[in-house]
Design an enzyme around this catalytic site. Structure first.
Site, PDB file in Angstrom:
ATOM      1  N   GLU A   1      -2.091   4.413  -5.254  1.00  0.00           N
ATOM      2  CA  GLU A   1      -1.778   5.089  -4.000  1.00  0.00           C
ATOM      3  C   GLU A   1      -0.417   5.755  -4.186  1.00  0.00           C
ATOM      4  O   GLU A   1       0.602   5.067  -4.355  1.00  0.00           O
ATOM      5  CB  GLU A   1      -1.770   4.117  -2.828  1.00  0.00           C
ATOM      6  CG  GLU A   1      -3.167   3.599  -2.518  1.00  0.00           C
ATOM      7  CD  GLU A   1      -3.252   2.809  -1.228  1.00  0.00           C
ATOM      8  OE1 GLU A   1      -4.385   2.636  -0.731  1.00  0.00           O
ATOM      9  OE2 GLU A   1      -2.209   2.373  -0.719  1.00  0.00           O
TER      10      GLU A   1
ATOM     11  N   ASP B   1       1.431   2.126  -4.879  1.00  0.00           N
ATOM     12  CA  ASP B   1       0.870   0.868  -4.382  1.00  0.00           C
ATOM     13  C   ASP B   1      -0.485   0.663  -5.049  1.00  0.00           C
ATOM     14  O   ASP B   1      -1.526   1.048  -4.518  1.00  0.00           O
ATOM     15  CB  ASP B   1       0.733   0.927  -2.865  1.00  0.00           C
ATOM     16  CG  ASP B   1       0.385  -0.414  -2.248  1.00  0.00           C
ATOM     17  OD1 ASP B   1       0.870  -1.434  -2.771  1.00  0.00           O
ATOM     18  OD2 ASP B   1      -0.350  -0.442  -1.259  1.00  0.00           O
TER      19      ASP B   1
ATOM     20  N   THR C   1       3.310  -3.379  -7.213  1.00  0.00           N
ATOM     21  CA  THR C   1       3.728  -2.148  -6.559  1.00  0.00           C
ATOM     22  C   THR C   1       4.877  -1.590  -7.393  1.00  0.00           C
ATOM     23  O   THR C   1       5.884  -2.282  -7.580  1.00  0.00           O
ATOM     24  CB  THR C   1       4.203  -2.389  -5.117  1.00  0.00           C
ATOM     25  OG1 THR C   1       3.129  -2.942  -4.354  1.00  0.00           O
ATOM     26  CG2 THR C   1       4.664  -1.099  -4.469  1.00  0.00           C
TER      27      THR C   1
ATOM     28  N   ARG D   1      -9.811  -1.841  -5.428  1.00  0.00           N
ATOM     29  CA  ARG D   1     -10.647  -1.495  -4.273  1.00  0.00           C
ATOM     30  C   ARG D   1     -11.809  -2.456  -4.068  1.00  0.00           C
ATOM     31  O   ARG D   1     -12.231  -2.676  -2.924  1.00  0.00           O
ATOM     32  CB  ARG D   1     -11.180  -0.067  -4.439  1.00  0.00           C
ATOM     33  CG  ARG D   1     -10.104   1.006  -4.527  1.00  0.00           C
ATOM     34  CD  ARG D   1      -9.280   1.093  -3.265  1.00  0.00           C
ATOM     35  NE  ARG D   1      -8.345   2.226  -3.319  1.00  0.00           N
ATOM     36  CZ  ARG D   1      -7.390   2.438  -2.446  1.00  0.00           C
ATOM     37  NH1 ARG D   1      -7.218   1.595  -1.432  1.00  0.00           N
ATOM     38  NH2 ARG D   1      -6.581   3.475  -2.559  1.00  0.00           N
TER      39      ARG D   1
ATOM     40  N   GLN E   1     -10.272  -5.618  -2.590  1.00  0.00           N
ATOM     41  CA  GLN E   1      -9.844  -5.258  -1.240  1.00  0.00           C
ATOM     42  C   GLN E   1     -11.032  -5.162  -0.274  1.00  0.00           C
ATOM     43  O   GLN E   1     -10.963  -5.643   0.856  1.00  0.00           O
ATOM     44  CB  GLN E   1      -9.092  -3.928  -1.277  1.00  0.00           C
ATOM     45  CG  GLN E   1      -8.600  -3.430   0.080  1.00  0.00           C
ATOM     46  CD  GLN E   1      -7.956  -2.050  -0.010  1.00  0.00           C
ATOM     47  OE1 GLN E   1      -7.812  -1.480  -1.081  1.00  0.00           O
ATOM     48  NE2 GLN E   1      -7.569  -1.512   1.135  1.00  0.00           N
TER      49      GLN E   1
ATOM     50  N   GLU F   1     -10.303   8.816  -3.395  1.00  0.00           N
ATOM     51  CA  GLU F   1     -10.565  10.111  -2.754  1.00  0.00           C
ATOM     52  C   GLU F   1     -10.818  11.212  -3.773  1.00  0.00           C
ATOM     53  O   GLU F   1     -11.686  12.065  -3.571  1.00  0.00           O
ATOM     54  CB  GLU F   1      -9.368  10.508  -1.895  1.00  0.00           C
ATOM     55  CG  GLU F   1      -9.042   9.563  -0.756  1.00  0.00           C
ATOM     56  CD  GLU F   1      -7.684   9.866  -0.182  1.00  0.00           C
ATOM     57  OE1 GLU F   1      -7.596  10.726   0.715  1.00  0.00           O
ATOM     58  OE2 GLU F   1      -6.689   9.264  -0.656  1.00  0.00           O
TER      59      GLU F   1
ATOM     60  N   LYS G   1      -3.975  -5.922  -3.220  1.00  0.00           N
ATOM     61  CA  LYS G   1      -2.743  -5.135  -3.214  1.00  0.00           C
ATOM     62  C   LYS G   1      -1.557  -5.866  -3.836  1.00  0.00           C
ATOM     63  O   LYS G   1      -0.629  -5.230  -4.339  1.00  0.00           O
ATOM     64  CB  LYS G   1      -2.361  -4.778  -1.761  1.00  0.00           C
ATOM     65  CG  LYS G   1      -3.376  -3.914  -1.028  1.00  0.00           C
ATOM     66  CD  LYS G   1      -3.196  -2.464  -1.393  1.00  0.00           C
ATOM     67  CE  LYS G   1      -3.958  -1.568  -0.437  1.00  0.00           C
ATOM     68  NZ  LYS G   1      -3.710  -0.137  -0.715  1.00  0.00           N
TER      69      LYS G   1
ATOM     70  N   HIS H   1      -5.668  10.940   4.590  1.00  0.00           N
ATOM     71  CA  HIS H   1      -6.087   9.786   3.798  1.00  0.00           C
ATOM     72  C   HIS H   1      -6.911   8.814   4.644  1.00  0.00           C
ATOM     73  O   HIS H   1      -7.984   8.360   4.215  1.00  0.00           O
ATOM     74  CB  HIS H   1      -4.873   9.069   3.223  1.00  0.00           C
ATOM     75  CG  HIS H   1      -5.201   7.787   2.526  1.00  0.00           C
ATOM     76  ND1 HIS H   1      -5.914   7.736   1.346  1.00  0.00           N
ATOM     77  CD2 HIS H   1      -4.940   6.487   2.856  1.00  0.00           C
ATOM     78  CE1 HIS H   1      -6.065   6.472   0.969  1.00  0.00           C
ATOM     79  NE2 HIS H   1      -5.488   5.699   1.872  1.00  0.00           N
TER      80      HIS H   1
ATOM     81  N   ASP I   1       3.824  -1.968   3.895  1.00  0.00           N
ATOM     82  CA  ASP I   1       3.203  -0.699   3.534  1.00  0.00           C
ATOM     83  C   ASP I   1       2.404  -0.167   4.720  1.00  0.00           C
ATOM     84  O   ASP I   1       1.623  -0.905   5.334  1.00  0.00           O
ATOM     85  CB  ASP I   1       2.285  -0.879   2.325  1.00  0.00           C
ATOM     86  CG  ASP I   1       1.949   0.453   1.684  1.00  0.00           C
ATOM     87  OD1 ASP I   1       2.847   1.295   1.537  1.00  0.00           O
ATOM     88  OD2 ASP I   1       0.778   0.652   1.316  1.00  0.00           O
TER      89      ASP I   1
ATOM     90  N   GLU J   1       2.749   7.258  -3.005  1.00  0.00           N
ATOM     91  CA  GLU J   1       3.474   7.058  -1.756  1.00  0.00           C
ATOM     92  C   GLU J   1       4.950   7.389  -1.919  1.00  0.00           C
ATOM     93  O   GLU J   1       5.459   7.582  -3.023  1.00  0.00           O
ATOM     94  CB  GLU J   1       3.349   5.604  -1.295  1.00  0.00           C
ATOM     95  CG  GLU J   1       1.920   5.116  -1.136  1.00  0.00           C
ATOM     96  CD  GLU J   1       1.842   3.763  -0.435  1.00  0.00           C
ATOM     97  OE1 GLU J   1       2.824   3.401   0.255  1.00  0.00           O
ATOM     98  OE2 GLU J   1       0.817   3.084  -0.571  1.00  0.00           O
TER      99      GLU J   1
END
Length: 391
Positions: free
Chosen positions: A188, A222, A246, A226, A229, A347, A242, A124, A117, A190
């Site tokens: 995420e 994905d 996925t 947080r 992470q 975000e 992560k 971003h 990834d 993607e």
């Protein structure tokens, strides 16, 4: 060019789309089909009847054998399928194998070999840098020089609709780490790229060989914890935050269906090193919708990405790492410059310290692109519902 398939002409799954997937009917083994409108063409019996040299690949449980045949076969099969669905004289042959999508079970379309990834959106990366390093530089020094990425876990790539279990792990706290379910579960949005033809270890793949190796694209989510992470990713990068899930779409859109979607990316400064070549700076004009519990909350544009699909492939292999059939690489979160174009809830909920997912929440990612017929085509959507953590 119009199709005789009822309801397909002018739809998002018209004859200029024709994505591949793996389906099954009750009591039958999964096999390869192609979508047209709200139907799936069961390709195996038609290919056998017409004695296609590669008829056996449509009887398989994944797209891998078809993808491994290479670009020439991929393009030839697409022409054959297009002819079947546009020539009225082929109707009697095809109609017995034209199956309503609603009656089918869809499966993971590819057997994923490796999963990588990237982190290819300037907006971003800048947003995340400002959130996590408010007093420092938003971008780290290497970001504009190479496509940053991490190596994920192929075994937890799951098809759209698979429930996502809230992960457990270590989380940072004021008095040290604690253990428990993630409190900051995120997405995420993607785009994923699926490799068809592999390469030899020790030999890099040039950016201009993208279409020789990449079979098609999928929608990709994905999922990210947080808090887990944030605690683990210094100094080596994402791991347990992560690797739990996925999600990808059921449908793989072949690169030929996106011929009308290629656009120049916004620009790169400084100029990339030669192996990332200036000729590789085209991206895709793909619009994404992020829906939370039925409400669209963001519309990220893939055309705003910084690093291109071909540059990511070149960087992935520049050290001599080999490609394998079924390799999957993700673009990283797609975010545009506007607040309503952000591809993660970190975000989207910036002012509220992030807006994270609750148990029972359902996230749907939808994708559309310009089609070669002048309208738009849809890529496969990606659906995931959050389930509580398990002990």
């Amino acid at each position: 060019m119009s199709t005789w398939v009822p309801g397909a002409d002018g739809s998002l799954f018209d004859v200029d789309n024709l994505p591949y997937g793996v389906f099954s009917r009750p009591g039958e083994e999964p096999r390869v089909g192609v979508r047209i409108g709200d139907f799936v063409v069961d390709l195996a019996p038609i290919a056998a009847a017409e004695m296609l040299d590669v008829h056996h690949v449509f009887q398989e449980r994944s797209l891998n054998p078809l993808m491994a045949e290479g670009r020439q076969v991929r393009e030839s099969v697409r022409r054959w399928v297009t002819g079947l669905l546009t020539d009225e004289t082929e109707r009697d042959l095809v109609e017995p194998s034209l199956l309503p999508l609603a009656d089918l079970t869809m499966h993971l379309p590819v057997e994923v070999a490796d999963y990588v990834d990237f982190y290819a959106s300037l907006d971003h990366a800048t947003n995340v840098g400002r959130i996590f390093r408010p007093d420092g530089e938003a971008l780290l020094p290497n970001w504009r020089h190479l496509p940053v990425g991490y190596h994920g876990r192929a075994g937890t790539v799951v098809p759209s609709g698979t429930p996502v279990v809230r992960p457990r792990g270590q989380r940072p706290g004021p008095e040290g780490p604690t253990y428990g379910a993630s409190r900051r579960l995120d997405i995420e949005a993607e785009l994923g790229f699926v490799v068809g033809v592999g390469s030899t270890i020790g030999t890099p793949v040039s950016y201009d060989a993208f279409a020789d190796h990449v079979f098609g694209v999928v929608g990709l989510n994905d999922w990210s914890a947080r808090d887990i992470q944030a605690w683990e990713y210094v100094p080596l990068g994402p791991f347990l935050g992560k690797s739990f899930a996925t999600s990808i779409s059921h449908w793989v859109t072949p690169v030929e269906a996106l011929s009308a979607a290629w656009v120049d990316l916004p620009g790169q400064e400084p100029e990339p090193l030669p192996y990332l070549g200036p000729g590789a700076t085209q991206g895709l004009d793909i619009d994404v919708e992020v829906a939370l519990n039925g409400e669209v909350v963001s519309r990220p544009p893939y055309r705003s990405m910084y690093w291109s699909p071909a540059q990511m492939l070149a960087h992935l292999t520049v050290n001599g790492a080999s490609l394998r059939t079924g390799d999957l690489y993700g673009s990283g979160t797609i975010s545009g410059p506007e607040p309503d174009q952000r591809g993660s809830f970190l975000e989207i909920g910036w002012g509220a310290d992030g807006t994270f997912l609750e148990d029972g929440d359902e996230v749907v990612l939808r994708y559309t692109a310009p089609g070669t017929g002048g309208g738009r085509i849809a890529l496969g959507q990606v659906i995931g519902r959050v389930e509580p953590a398990r002990t």
